[in-house]
Design a protein around this motif. Structure first.
Motif, short mmCIF file in Angstrom:
data_model
loop_
_atom_site.label_atom_id
_atom_site.label_comp_id
_atom_site.label_asym_id
_atom_site.label_seq_id
_atom_site.Cartn_x
_atom_site.Cartn_y
_atom_site.Cartn_z
N LYS A 41 87.19 42.84 44.28
CA LYS A 41 87.75 41.52 43.95
C LYS A 41 88.16 41.44 42.48
N ASN A 42 87.68 42.37 41.68
CA ASN A 42 87.95 42.35 40.25
C ASN A 42 89.32 43.00 39.95
N ASN A 43 90.11 42.31 39.11
CA ASN A 43 91.44 42.80 38.70
C ASN A 43 91.39 44.20 38.09
N ALA A 100 93.51 43.36 33.21
CA ALA A 100 94.23 44.31 34.08
C ALA A 100 95.28 45.06 33.26
N ALA A 101 96.00 44.34 32.42
CA ALA A 101 97.04 44.99 31.59
C ALA A 101 96.40 45.99 30.62
N LEU A 115 103.82 48.07 37.75
CA LEU A 115 102.52 48.23 38.41
C LEU A 115 101.72 46.94 38.31
N GLY A 116 101.80 46.30 37.15
CA GLY A 116 101.06 45.07 36.91
C GLY A 116 101.47 43.95 37.84
N ASP A 117 102.72 43.96 38.25
CA ASP A 117 103.24 42.93 39.16
C ASP A 117 102.46 42.92 40.48
N ALA A 118 101.96 44.08 40.88
CA ALA A 118 101.20 44.17 42.14
C ALA A 118 99.79 43.60 41.97
N VAL A 142 100.25 39.63 34.69
CA VAL A 142 99.98 41.00 34.22
C VAL A 142 101.21 41.65 33.58
N PRO A 143 102.42 41.55 34.19
CA PRO A 143 103.58 42.18 33.53
C PRO A 143 103.76 41.67 32.10
N TYR A 144 103.62 40.36 31.87
CA TYR A 144 103.71 39.84 30.50
C TYR A 144 102.63 40.47 29.61
#
Ligand code: C5P
Length: 282
Positions: A65-67, A106-107, A129-132, A137-139
């Motif tokens: 459950k953790n990013n 995550a980033a 990848l972050g978008d998923a 995350v992408p930012y």
């Protein structure tokens, strides 16, 4: 070998919800910047594919459950990595606050493992990848002042915002982004002028930027948690130049040109909130 990555919090100077998309997500237009309030992640290699997360925060899930866990798995799967990692997360950013803490973690994991495992992936690939993993995350991969559109995956870098102090205050409630979006009726929303914020940043006009701070989700969250509007009023009473809710809330931040003013706001708000801090933008 041990690697360290800082994971700074983000604030939304502007957040406009434009429409609901057929995939259930919302089309957004945001101006984001990062602040000097950060989690700290330490990475240690493990010889097998094990993923071990330890943290100073007692209530975070440390499994799938953790990013961070999801990000490690995504990299292992996509790039055939047969190593594992032990990650120590020093949590400083309030959780479920609208400050993008989970996304920034995550980033930071993407950046950290890119180095640890010598994947040599370009920033654009880390953003994809972050978008998923999650909307912000992408930012957070680069964390530079940006205009962010789409679902949150289209990031256009802007110059840094004019220098100022940011006072961040989180009321004693936690907010789930998904639940707030479920309450959104797009036709009833107010729409801040995102282009005016962008123009003010390009002109380095601090007061013009402050005049246009706004967040479509603020009335939605404040209807459920009236503390948000009360807190915003207090920011203005104590002398902030402007104040607005960040993300889906409940954190409100205020901007001050002068440190003395920021200190007054900080002193006034201490005691009302779970968390209050004075920070610089990055
Ligand atoms: O991606 P993240 O986990 O941050 O999003 C949480 C929830 O917020 C999503 O599951 C979705 O319900 C909602 N959301 C949305 N439109 C967006 C981003 C998030 O409706 N652009």
């Amino acid at each position: 070998m041990e690697l360290i990555e800082k994971a700074p919090a983000k604030i939304n100077l502007g957040l406009d919800v434009l429409s609901k998309r057929p995939d259930g997500y919302h089309e957004l237009e945001m101006i984001m910047t990062s602040i000097d309030l950060a989690d700290r992640l330490t990475f240690q290699p493990l010889p097998t594919k094990e993923i071990e997360i330890v943290t100073n925060c007692s209530f975070l899930p440390l499994d799938k459950k953790n990013n961070i866990y999801q990000t490690v798995q995504l990299l292992q799967q996509n790039y055939g990595v047969n190593e594992g990692v032990r990650i120590h997360l020093q949590k400083e950013i309030p959780v479920a606050a609208g400050l993008g803490g989970g996304s920034s973690d995550a980033a930071a994991t993407l950046r950290g493992l890119n180095r640890l495992w010598q994947l040599n992936l370009p920033m654009t690939e880390l953003e994809q990848l972050g978008d998923a993993i999650g909307t912000d995350v992408p930012y957070c991969v680069q964390g530079k002042t940006s205009r962010v559109t789409g679902r949150g995956e289209i990031v256009t870098t802007l110059p840094p915002i004019p220098p100022c102090w940011v006072v961040v205050a989180k009321p004693k409630v936690s907010v789930s982004t998904g639940k707030i979006f479920k309450l959104v009726a797009v036709e009833e929303l107010y729409h801040p002028n995102i282009s005016a914020i962008e123009a003010a940043i390009l002109e380095q006009n601090y007061f013009e930027m402050v005049n246009h701070l706004g967040n479509s989700l603020e009335p939605v969250t404040a209807k459920r948690y009236p503390q948000v509007h009360l807190l915003k009023e207090k920011f203005m009473q104590f002398g902030a130049d402007g104040a607005v809710m960040s993300g889906s809330g409940p954190t409100v931040f205020g901007l001050c040109h002068k440190y003395s003013r920021a200190k007054r706001v900080y002193n006034g708000l201490k005691g009302f909130c779970d968390h209050v801090s004075i920070v610089r933008t990055l």
